[in-house]
Design a protein around this motif. Sequence first.
Motif, short mmCIF file in Angstrom:
data_model
loop_
_atom_site.label_atom_id
_atom_site.label_comp_id
_atom_site.label_asym_id
_atom_site.label_seq_id
_atom_site.Cartn_x
_atom_site.Cartn_y
_atom_site.Cartn_z
N PHE A 282 0.68 -1.10 0.14
CA PHE A 282 -0.12 -0.02 0.23
C PHE A 282 0.64 1.11 0.21
N SER A 283 2.18 0.97 0.51
CA SER A 283 3.26 2.48 0.18
C SER A 283 3.17 2.32 -1.25
N ASN A 284 3.20 1.22 -1.83
CA ASN A 284 3.59 1.37 -3.39
C ASN A 284 2.44 2.01 -4.08
N ALA A 285 0.93 1.88 -3.67
CA ALA A 285 -0.13 1.89 -3.67
C ALA A 285 -0.13 3.53 -4.20
N ALA A 286 0.04 3.51 -2.91
CA ALA A 286 -0.08 5.66 -2.33
C ALA A 286 0.47 6.36 -3.60
N TYR A 287 1.92 5.67 -3.74
CA TYR A 287 3.12 6.99 -4.44
C TYR A 287 2.44 6.22 -6.24
N ALA A 288 1.61 5.51 -6.65
CA ALA A 288 1.02 5.49 -7.93
C ALA A 288 -0.31 6.22 -8.29
N PHE A 289 -0.61 6.34 -6.78
CA PHE A 289 -1.91 7.39 -6.84
C PHE A 289 -0.86 8.76 -7.16
N ARG A 290 0.00 9.16 -6.77
CA ARG A 290 0.49 10.08 -6.31
C ARG A 290 1.39 10.84 -8.09
N VAL A 291 1.32 9.64 -8.50
CA VAL A 291 1.73 9.92 -9.83
C VAL A 291 0.50 9.40 -11.42
N GLY A 292 -0.57 9.86 -10.64
CA GLY A 292 -1.72 9.74 -11.33
C GLY A 292 -2.31 8.47 -11.31
N ALA A 293 -2.21 7.00 -10.80
CA ALA A 293 -3.65 6.66 -11.20
C ALA A 293 -5.07 6.76 -11.02
N GLU A 294 -5.56 5.98 -11.84
CA GLU A 294 -6.93 6.47 -11.68
C GLU A 294 -7.88 5.67 -10.55
N SER A 295 -7.03 4.64 -10.31
CA SER A 295 -7.84 3.25 -10.01
C SER A 295 -6.89 2.27 -9.26
N ILE A 296 -6.73 1.77 -8.69
CA ILE A 296 -5.98 0.70 -8.50
C ILE A 296 -7.41 -0.99 -7.96
N THR A 297 -7.36 -2.00 -8.78
CA THR A 297 -8.30 -3.42 -8.18
C THR A 297 -6.83 -4.38 -8.12
N LEU A 298 -7.63 -4.25 -6.97
CA LEU A 298 -7.13 -5.55 -6.23
C LEU A 298 -6.98 -6.68 -5.59
N VAL A 299 -6.05 -7.74 -6.24
CA VAL A 299 -6.61 -9.38 -7.59
C VAL A 299 -5.71 -10.01 -5.96
N SER A 300 -5.59 -11.59 -5.36
CA SER A 300 -5.36 -12.29 -5.47
C SER A 300 -4.01 -13.43 -5.55
N GLY A 301 -4.62 -13.51 -7.03
CA GLY A 301 -3.72 -14.07 -7.47
C GLY A 301 -2.61 -13.45 -8.98
N VAL A 302 -2.20 -14.53 -9.01
CA VAL A 302 -1.02 -14.10 -10.48
C VAL A 302 -1.90 -14.30 -11.66
N GLU A 303 -2.30 -15.30 -12.41
CA GLU A 303 -3.17 -15.76 -13.30
C GLU A 303 -3.94 -14.19 -13.24
N GLU A 304 -4.82 -14.27 -12.42
CA GLU A 304 -6.29 -13.28 -12.06
C GLU A 304 -5.68 -12.32 -12.44
N ALA A 305 -4.71 -11.65 -11.92
CA ALA A 305 -4.39 -10.60 -12.36
C ALA A 305 -3.93 -10.37 -14.50
N LEU A 306 -3.51 -11.02 -14.47
CA LEU A 306 -3.08 -11.44 -15.89
C LEU A 306 -4.29 -11.32 -16.87
N THR A 307 -5.31 -11.63 -16.81
CA THR A 307 -6.69 -12.25 -17.10
C THR A 307 -7.42 -11.03 -17.68
N LEU A 308 -7.29 -10.55 -15.69
CA LEU A 308 -8.68 -9.64 -15.64
C LEU A 308 -7.37 -8.18 -16.95
N LYS A 309 -6.70 -7.79 -16.85
CA LYS A 309 -5.42 -6.88 -17.42
C LYS A 309 -5.94 -7.45 -19.12
N ALA A 310 -5.88 -8.46 -18.71
CA ALA A 310 -6.43 -8.83 -20.24
C ALA A 310 -7.74 -8.27 -21.42
#
Length: 235
Positions: free
Chosen positions: A27-55
Amino acid sequence: MNFHYTDNDNCHTATGLVVVIDVIRAFSNAAYAFRVGAESITLVSGVEEALTLKAQMPGALVMGEVGGLPPAGFDFGNSPTEIVRQDLRGKRLIQRTGAGTQGAVRSVNAETLFAARFAVAGATVAAIQCLQPEQVTFVITGRDFSDEDLSCAQYLEARLKGQEPDPAPYLERVRKSVEIRHMTGFPNLESDLDYCTRLDSCPFAMPITREHGRPIMRALTPDTGAPHVHPRRKT
């Protein structure tokens, strides 16, 4: 206001207002992502879940770690030092980590959910005070009730009680935490630790809402409820 503490194994039982804490480094990383402009962050539990959602999300980027290092196919790791160098204006991110995002995903019975760490401490306290909850539950996401996350929770509790604690001892506990010793040899460790211990460096809270069944984090200025907008960089 009553205060309770739990961990990733039991956070599914927490109700009411829940604050999920991961100082090193999710959440330190998330905070600084918002500092440099990120609109939103979707939180997931798995690697494959993250990559599938990215697609499924055109233009989305994935950040996070397994064992502290970015998995294949991720755009970024879990390093604030790396993320502050990016221009993420308007970008939707997806985040998977071994501790912080797990706590957020598993806190399924929370009525109100925040992610927190030291950089957003003041804004988080202000946002919670506006809601005036009877109970606050802190989720300590690090292994074995990690002291860096516990110190942040205890600092937030003191602030919510109206106290003005000296932050130095709390931040020193982060620097001496067992988690830091586990990270020996990781790239950017020293500078990441500096970012992780910058108190109130981000003027927004990080509420998490469930949208289409997924927890999504945004940066909100607590006094107005408006999205925090990072100023455009000068060129």
